[in-house]
Motif scaffolding. Structure first.
Motif, PDB file in Angstrom:
ATOM      1  N   ARG A  11       0.923  -1.296  -0.385  1.00  0.00           N
ATOM      2  CA  ARG A  11      -0.133  -0.445  -0.134  1.00  0.00           C
ATOM      3  C   ARG A  11       0.810   1.479   0.147  1.00  0.00           C
ATOM      4  O   ARG A  11       0.244   2.096  -0.517  1.00  0.00           O
ATOM      5  CB  ARG A  11      -0.729  -0.500   1.406  1.00  0.00           C
ATOM      6  N   PHE A  12       2.072   1.563   0.718  1.00  0.00           N
ATOM      7  CA  PHE A  12       2.939   2.485   0.663  1.00  0.00           C
ATOM      8  C   PHE A  12       4.002   2.792  -0.598  1.00  0.00           C
ATOM      9  O   PHE A  12       4.966   3.797  -1.100  1.00  0.00           O
ATOM     10  CB  PHE A  12       3.664   2.369   1.787  1.00  0.00           C
ATOM     11  N   GLY A  13       3.622   1.911  -1.915  1.00  0.00           N
ATOM     12  CA  GLY A  13       4.523   1.789  -3.487  1.00  0.00           C
ATOM     13  C   GLY A  13       5.165   0.676  -3.496  1.00  0.00           C
ATOM     14  O   GLY A  13       5.869   0.256  -2.591  1.00  0.00           O
ATOM     15  N   SER A  14       6.036   0.483  -4.109  1.00  0.00           N
ATOM     16  CA  SER A  14       6.705  -0.042  -5.027  1.00  0.00           C
ATOM     17  C   SER A  14       8.575  -0.677  -4.371  1.00  0.00           C
ATOM     18  O   SER A  14       8.720  -0.741  -3.976  1.00  0.00           O
ATOM     19  CB  SER A  14       7.527  -0.123  -6.373  1.00  0.00           C
ATOM     20  N   VAL A  15       8.477   0.735  -3.174  1.00  0.00           N
ATOM     21  CA  VAL A  15       9.230   0.942  -2.442  1.00  0.00           C
ATOM     22  C   VAL A  15       9.227   1.701  -1.263  1.00  0.00           C
ATOM     23  O   VAL A  15       8.356   2.866  -0.796  1.00  0.00           O
ATOM     24  CB  VAL A  15      10.648   1.671  -2.514  1.00  0.00           C
ATOM     25  N   ASN A  16       9.350   0.241   0.001  1.00  0.00           N
ATOM     26  CA  ASN A  16       9.138   0.834   1.315  1.00  0.00           C
ATOM     27  C   ASN A  16      10.068   2.115   1.973  1.00  0.00           C
ATOM     28  O   ASN A  16      10.556   1.641   2.459  1.00  0.00           O
ATOM     29  CB  ASN A  16       8.842  -0.158   2.043  1.00  0.00           C
ATOM     30  N   TRP A  17      10.205   3.395   1.559  1.00  0.00           N
ATOM     31  CA  TRP A  17      11.199   4.194   1.791  1.00  0.00           C
ATOM     32  C   TRP A  17      10.933   4.536   3.757  1.00  0.00           C
ATOM     33  O   TRP A  17      12.803   4.777   3.390  1.00  0.00           O
ATOM     34  CB  TRP A  17      10.714   5.458   0.765  1.00  0.00           C
ATOM     35  N   LEU A  18       9.935   4.454   4.015  1.00  0.00           N
ATOM     36  CA  LEU A  18      10.053   4.777   4.691  1.00  0.00           C
ATOM     37  C   LEU A  18      10.618   3.640   6.260  1.00  0.00           C
ATOM     38  O   LEU A  18      11.762   3.957   7.099  1.00  0.00           O
ATOM     39  CB  LEU A  18       8.606   5.010   5.935  1.00  0.00           C
ATOM     40  N   GLY A  19      10.029   2.525   5.617  1.00  0.00           N
ATOM     41  CA  GLY A  19      10.660   0.836   6.828  1.00  0.00           C
ATOM     42  C   GLY A  19      11.806   1.251   6.375  1.00  0.00           C
ATOM     43  O   GLY A  19      13.183   0.511   7.247  1.00  0.00           O
ATOM     44  N   LEU A  20      12.895   1.616   4.753  1.00  0.00           N
ATOM     45  CA  LEU A  20      14.350   1.617   4.669  1.00  0.00           C
ATOM     46  C   LEU A  20      14.932   2.518   5.080  1.00  0.00           C
ATOM     47  O   LEU A  20      15.767   2.369   5.845  1.00  0.00           O
ATOM     48  CB  LEU A  20      14.572   1.915   2.907  1.00  0.00           C
ATOM     49  N   LEU A 114      15.563  -6.236  -1.374  1.00  0.00           N
ATOM     50  CA  LEU A 114      16.649  -5.817  -1.534  1.00  0.00           C
ATOM     51  C   LEU A 114      16.411  -4.358  -0.914  1.00  0.00           C
ATOM     52  O   LEU A 114      17.521  -3.790  -0.194  1.00  0.00           O
ATOM     53  CB  LEU A 114      16.093  -5.026  -3.158  1.00  0.00           C
ATOM     54  N   GLU A 115      15.975  -4.202  -0.095  1.00  0.00           N
ATOM     55  CA  GLU A 115      15.489  -3.114   0.955  1.00  0.00           C
ATOM     56  C   GLU A 115      16.340  -3.383   2.042  1.00  0.00           C
ATOM     57  O   GLU A 115      16.931  -2.412   2.793  1.00  0.00           O
ATOM     58  CB  GLU A 115      13.996  -2.671   1.756  1.00  0.00           C
ATOM     59  N   LEU A 116      16.185  -5.378   2.453  1.00  0.00           N
ATOM     60  CA  LEU A 116      16.763  -5.145   4.029  1.00  0.00           C
ATOM     61  C   LEU A 116      18.443  -5.015   3.378  1.00  0.00           C
ATOM     62  O   LEU A 116      19.269  -4.406   4.155  1.00  0.00           O
ATOM     63  CB  LEU A 116      16.311  -6.747   3.798  1.00  0.00           C
ATOM     64  N   VAL A 117      18.641  -5.645   2.360  1.00  0.00           N
ATOM     65  CA  VAL A 117      20.401  -5.195   1.558  1.00  0.00           C
ATOM     66  C   VAL A 117      20.776  -3.870   1.653  1.00  0.00           C
ATOM     67  O   VAL A 117      21.441  -3.436   2.462  1.00  0.00           O
ATOM     68  CB  VAL A 117      20.440  -5.639   0.282  1.00  0.00           C
ATOM     69  N   LEU A 118      20.300  -2.698   1.264  1.00  0.00           N
ATOM     70  CA  LEU A 118      20.261  -1.452   1.094  1.00  0.00           C
ATOM     71  C   LEU A 118      20.280  -1.062   2.465  1.00  0.00           C
ATOM     72  O   LEU A 118      20.693  -0.344   2.942  1.00  0.00           O
ATOM     73  CB  LEU A 118      19.437  -0.493   0.203  1.00  0.00           C
ATOM     74  N   GLY A 119      19.507  -1.150   3.252  1.00  0.00           N
ATOM     75  CA  GLY A 119      19.389  -0.659   4.945  1.00  0.00           C
ATOM     76  C   GLY A 119      20.423  -1.203   5.891  1.00  0.00           C
ATOM     77  O   GLY A 119      21.151   0.117   6.223  1.00  0.00           O
ATOM     78  N   TYR A 120      20.798  -2.295   5.991  1.00  0.00           N
ATOM     79  CA  TYR A 120      21.864  -3.232   6.898  1.00  0.00           C
ATOM     80  C   TYR A 120      23.468  -2.763   5.806  1.00  0.00           C
ATOM     81  O   TYR A 120      24.166  -1.286   6.671  1.00  0.00           O
ATOM     82  CB  TYR A 120      22.029  -4.354   6.514  1.00  0.00           C
ATOM     83  N   THR A 121      23.395  -2.070   4.218  1.00  0.00           N
ATOM     84  CA  THR A 121      24.668  -1.704   3.523  1.00  0.00           C
ATOM     85  C   THR A 121      24.808  -0.378   4.060  1.00  0.00           C
ATOM     86  O   THR A 121      25.732   0.037   4.243  1.00  0.00           O
ATOM     87  CB  THR A 121      24.606  -1.682   2.692  1.00  0.00           C
ATOM     88  N   ALA A 122      23.385   0.597   3.897  1.00  0.00           N
ATOM     89  CA  ALA A 122      23.646   1.946   4.897  1.00  0.00           C
ATOM     90  C   ALA A 122      24.672   2.476   5.679  1.00  0.00           C
ATOM     91  O   ALA A 122      24.892   2.913   5.813  1.00  0.00           O
ATOM     92  CB  ALA A 122      21.919   2.670   4.546  1.00  0.00           C
ATOM     93  N   VAL A 254      23.516 -11.940  -3.896  1.00  0.00           N
ATOM     94  CA  VAL A 254      23.660 -12.620  -3.721  1.00  0.00           C
ATOM     95  C   VAL A 254      22.981 -12.848  -1.652  1.00  0.00           C
ATOM     96  O   VAL A 254      21.991 -13.782  -1.627  1.00  0.00           O
ATOM     97  CB  VAL A 254      24.997 -13.626  -2.983  1.00  0.00           C
ATOM     98  N   CYS A 255      23.069 -11.982  -1.234  1.00  0.00           N
ATOM     99  CA  CYS A 255      22.817 -10.885  -0.134  1.00  0.00           C
ATOM    100  C   CYS A 255      21.163 -10.708  -0.338  1.00  0.00           C
ATOM    101  O   CYS A 255      20.153 -11.646   0.564  1.00  0.00           O
ATOM    102  CB  CYS A 255      23.048  -9.914   0.276  1.00  0.00           C
ATOM    103  N   TRP A 256      20.595 -10.402  -1.956  1.00  0.00           N
ATOM    104  CA  TRP A 256      19.281 -10.379  -1.983  1.00  0.00           C
ATOM    105  C   TRP A 256      19.118 -11.146  -2.714  1.00  0.00           C
ATOM    106  O   TRP A 256      17.585 -11.613  -1.778  1.00  0.00           O
ATOM    107  CB  TRP A 256      18.823  -9.779  -3.456  1.00  0.00           C
ATOM    108  N   ARG A 257      19.279 -12.887  -2.566  1.00  0.00           N
ATOM    109  CA  ARG A 257      18.845 -14.066  -2.646  1.00  0.00           C
ATOM    110  C   ARG A 257      18.697 -14.538  -1.499  1.00  0.00           C
ATOM    111  O   ARG A 257      17.920 -15.762  -1.179  1.00  0.00           O
ATOM    112  CB  ARG A 257      19.311 -14.849  -3.786  1.00  0.00           C
TER     113      ARG A 257
END
Length: 267
Positions: A11-20, A114-122, A254-257
């Protein structure tokens, strides 16, 4: 009546910006809560490395790549500290959550793999970047050492932190205990860091070792940081940038998978 929200579309779109943002902020706040261990301690460690090598080798060692040995050493120590801290940030966060049994708190929210990977990487990139700024300022102020190409240095610092952050995610997903994570750090990450030209130019190596070093992606990070600070390098910074970006994307995939399948994370 049909729901206005199509099944499978969040419901919040293709990317969960707030969650990320929330995940990334949590990772940053986690290491900033103990800043004396995560930001100040690396500065002390880097300073000890510089002091020991300057006292033990510096006086008897001639210029390397046209600069004094201590100036040659500084970029390698800076990058080595950055990547070790970026790796530690993501790996310790995930392993701690797995050991404590609260990894589900991260997996259950509506965050895509993908958001999990990006969040941890950030979080790893921010920690590595802060360490780089602290050490870089100390080098410039205390040693009076100018930075030849600041944009190149910043680019390699960010890329290096991102590459080791995703490697930290891979290691943490694979490890189920702290001793397994320590083994990965001691037998893989530390050798890659120390045998990457941090303390020497690869021109001084035997031909076989020189070839082997070129297969170590950390070498290109160290070499790129050296180009950014002193304007000299053992290989093309453009080539190093391409190789490191490719490794980062491959490991990130690999992380995403693994997040997608819940490999070694879901019961």
């Amino acid at each position: 009546m049909e729901s206005s929200t199509t099944m499978g579309v969040r419901r919040f779109g293709s990317v969960n910006w707030l969650g990320l943002y929330t995940l990334a902020r949590r990772e940053v706040r986690r290491f900033m809560a103990v800043w004396n261990q995560t930001v100040a301690a690396p500065l002390v460690t880097a300073g000890l490395f510089m002091t020991v090598f300057a006292l033990a080798i510096g006086p008897s060692r001639g210029p390397v790549m046209g600069v004094p040995f201590v100036q040659f050493l500084a970029p390698g120590i800076l990058m080595m500290t950055v990547i070790q801290n970026a790796f530690a940030n993501t790996s310790s966060s995930i392993v701690s959550a797995k050991v404590q049994g609260n990894i589900v708190d991260t997996l259950m929210p509506p965050l895509s793999p993908l958001e999990l990977v990006l969040g941890y990487t950030a979080g790893g990139v921010v920690r590595g970047g802060l360490v780089a700024v602290v050490i870089g300022l100390a080098v410039v102020v205390l040693m009076g050492m100018p930075v030849a190409h600041p944009l190149w240095l910043a680019l390699f610092v960010v890329l290096g932190a991102a590459m080791l952050a995703v490697l930290g995610i891979v290691g943490a997903i694979f490890a189920n205990r702290f001793d397994q994570m320590s083994a990965i750090t001691n037998f893989i990450i530390t050798p890659l860091s120390f045998l990457s030209g941090t303390f020497y130019s690869i021109d001084s190596l035997p031909p076989v070792m020189r070839v082997i070093t070129h297969f170590n992606p950390v070498f290109y990070l160290i070499d790129g940081a050296r180009y950014g600070m002193i304007g000299q390098s053992d290989s093309s910074p453009v080539l190093g940038l391409a190789i490191c970006a490719g490794v980062t994307l491959a490991v990130g995939a690999v992380c995403w998978r693994w997040f997608s399948t819940g490999y070694r994370m879901k019961p």
